[in-house]
Write a protein that holds these residues in place. Structure first.
Motif, short mmCIF file in Angstrom:
data_model
loop_
_atom_site.label_atom_id
_atom_site.label_comp_id
_atom_site.label_asym_id
_atom_site.label_seq_id
_atom_site.Cartn_x
_atom_site.Cartn_y
_atom_site.Cartn_z
N TRP A 113 9.65 -12.73 -4.05
CA TRP A 113 8.64 -12.51 -3.03
C TRP A 113 9.00 -11.28 -2.18
CZ3 TRP A 113 3.92 -14.26 -2.67
CH2 TRP A 113 3.58 -15.51 -3.23
N GLY A 114 7.98 -10.51 -1.82
CA GLY A 114 8.17 -9.42 -0.87
C GLY A 114 8.46 -8.08 -1.51
N THR A 115 8.35 -7.05 -0.71
CA THR A 115 8.65 -5.69 -1.15
C THR A 115 10.06 -5.32 -0.70
OG1 THR A 115 6.34 -5.02 -0.98
CG2 THR A 115 7.99 -3.26 -0.97
N ILE A 116 10.90 -4.94 -1.65
CA ILE A 116 12.26 -4.50 -1.34
C ILE A 116 12.23 -2.99 -1.23
CG2 ILE A 116 14.67 -4.50 -2.10
CD1 ILE A 116 14.08 -7.03 -3.70
N ASN A 117 12.59 -2.48 -0.08
CA ASN A 117 12.46 -1.05 0.17
C ASN A 117 13.48 -0.22 -0.58
OD1 ASN A 117 10.25 -1.35 1.96
ND2 ASN A 117 11.64 -1.89 3.63
N GLU A 118 14.75 -0.66 -0.59
CA GLU A 118 15.77 0.11 -1.28
C GLU A 118 15.64 -0.09 -2.80
OE1 GLU A 118 17.95 -3.56 0.46
OE2 GLU A 118 16.15 -2.36 0.85
N ILE A 173 3.28 -19.67 -0.56
CA ILE A 173 2.85 -18.27 -0.47
C ILE A 173 3.61 -17.63 0.67
CG2 ILE A 173 0.90 -16.73 -0.10
CD1 ILE A 173 -0.90 -18.85 -1.33
N LEU A 174 4.61 -16.86 0.34
CA LEU A 174 5.51 -16.30 1.36
C LEU A 174 5.09 -14.91 1.83
CD1 LEU A 174 8.97 -17.43 -0.07
CD2 LEU A 174 7.51 -18.59 1.60
N LEU A 231 13.00 -16.27 -4.87
CA LEU A 231 12.41 -16.16 -6.20
C LEU A 231 11.02 -16.78 -6.24
CD1 LEU A 231 15.30 -15.32 -7.04
CD2 LEU A 231 14.97 -16.66 -9.12
N PHE A 232 10.13 -16.13 -6.95
CA PHE A 232 8.75 -16.60 -7.09
C PHE A 232 8.72 -17.97 -7.76
CE2 PHE A 232 4.52 -16.79 -8.99
CZ PHE A 232 3.72 -16.35 -7.94
N GLY A 240 3.17 -5.02 -5.24
CA GLY A 240 2.49 -5.44 -4.02
C GLY A 240 3.31 -6.44 -3.23
N TYR A 241 2.91 -7.69 -3.26
CA TYR A 241 3.58 -8.72 -2.47
C TYR A 241 4.77 -9.34 -3.18
CZ TYR A 241 -0.74 -8.33 0.20
OH TYR A 241 -1.80 -7.86 0.94
N VAL A 242 5.05 -8.88 -4.38
CA VAL A 242 6.23 -9.35 -5.13
C VAL A 242 6.94 -8.15 -5.74
CG1 VAL A 242 5.26 -11.63 -5.65
CG2 VAL A 242 4.87 -9.73 -7.24
N THR A 243 8.19 -8.36 -6.16
CA THR A 243 8.98 -7.29 -6.75
C THR A 243 9.72 -7.83 -7.96
OG1 THR A 243 9.33 -6.33 -4.55
CG2 THR A 243 10.76 -5.55 -6.32
#
Length: 355
Positions: free
Chosen positions: A202-207, A288-289, A277-278, A249-252
């Motif tokens: 879940w989420g966008t990891i910037n690095e 839905i995180l 983890l999804f 998007g909302y996952v990586t």
């Protein structure tokens, strides 16, 4: 720890506790406290390390002289010290578990006289245990090797060298003789194997890449969960390296390389940095995180959960040195259908959103 995690420890009967000092005692569990172990009551220590037993039952065992530290009975308020050897003993032997060979299909990637590499599907339990005494990978291997004179599924010197979770797919290594088990286990212990996983989180990891370090141990609040102890008070050292494969998007989609092999390591480390983890139900990834509050998006995510009804984690790569030939072996398992479909679903969502 002795390999008796399938015992129903919380079903101690009073007869199991030694009422006489002369009773013959059998060791059911053994733990060695870490060098950096902080002082903690032995009943609390055991409650953290044994799944399925209540602290009250441990205290009863201590009263019956069934909790030993360095071979000496202790009471439940004894404070564990570094390198203490803690044993749980009873006056009955550990329950023998019969390994019944079962004709369960196995995807064998490689096999020779010393070892097998198997691509495990999601949902297949690796070892028999409480609630799963049949239908496991061990039962399947026992069937495949039933005519091999060297293989005894109950012999701890043989068999599966490492574990992956029931709902994790991917590569797992099996030793077919004692010499192979010794050499392969040493490679895992010395961290010379090469293991890479892929996961959707879940989420966008910037690095683009990163390193996660933090002791992992059983949660003090819920013994079914593992957690990170960043100050190193409890647990064992763990290091995970990750690298971004695709941002959706909302996952990586990421790949992870393990330096250590702790229980639920990737699942716990990724949750620790805010990227569960999804669809990892145990650690909250089945909620839905990230994303919007729109009903259409919520339905989309529920459809994704249905496509991949487990944590989106796959043991993709496994490398080791062959115990007989000294050759470096490297294997890769393709993505399973559920994760492939899940990725396609998110790619389609992102493409539609960007129109």
């Amino acid at each position: 720890m002795t390999d008796n995690s399938f015992d129903e420890i919380d079903d101690f009967s009073e007869d199991d506790f030694a009422e006489e000092q002369n009773s013959e005692l059998f060791e059911h569990y053994r733990f060695v406290a870490d060098k950096g172990q902080g002082q903690i009551r032995v009943d609390k220590y055991l409650a953290m390390h044994i799944v399925g037993v209540s602290r009250n039952r441990i205290q009863q065992a201590a009263e019956a002289n069934c909790i030993l530290v360095n071979d000496t009975p202790v009471k439940s308020n004894y404070k564990i010290k570094p390198l203490d050897v803690i044993s749980v003993v009873m006056n009955r032997p550990p329950r023998e578990l019969e390994i019944v060979p079962e004709n369960i299909p196995l995807d064998v990637v490689y096999e020779d006289e010393d070892l097998m590499v198997i691509n495990k599907p999601p949902g297949l339990v690796v070892h028999p245990g409480f609630g799963n005494y049949q239908g496991t990978m061990v039962n399947a291997i026992a069937y495949r090797l039933k005519d091999s004179p060297e293989y005894d599924p109950k012999d701890p010197r043989l068999g599966i060298v490492h574990r992956i979770d029931k709902d994790t797919s991917g590569l797992i290594l099996v030793a077919k003789n004692a010499n192979a088990k010794t050499h392969l286990s040493a490679q895992f212990f010395n961290k010379t194997t090469k293991r890479q996983y892929v996961a959707l989180v879940w989420g966008t990891i910037n690095e683009d890449k990163g390193r996660i370090e933090g002791n992992i141990g059983r949660s003090l609040k819920d013994r079914m969960l593992m957690t990170v102890f960043p100050n190193g008070d409890y647990g064992k050292p763990a290091v995970t390296h990750f690298e971004i494969l695709e941002r959706l998007g909302y996952v990586t989609f990421i790949k992870c390389r393990l330096e250590t092999g702790r229980t639920h390591q990737i699942r716990v480390h990724m949750k620790y940095i805010g990227h569960t983890l999804f669809n990892d139900e145990r650690y909250g990834g089945n909620e839905i995180l990230k994303g919007t509050n729109f009903a259409k998006y919520k339905q989309f995510v529920q459809n994704c959960f249905s496509i991949c009804p487990r944590q989106a984690l796959h043991a993709q790569t496994l490398g080791f040195i062959h115990p007989r030939t000294g050759e470096e072996m490297m294997f890769e398992a393709p993505l399973p259908d559920d994760i492939n479909l899940l990725l396609e679903k998110w790619r389609g969502y992102i493409a539609h959103r960007e129109l």
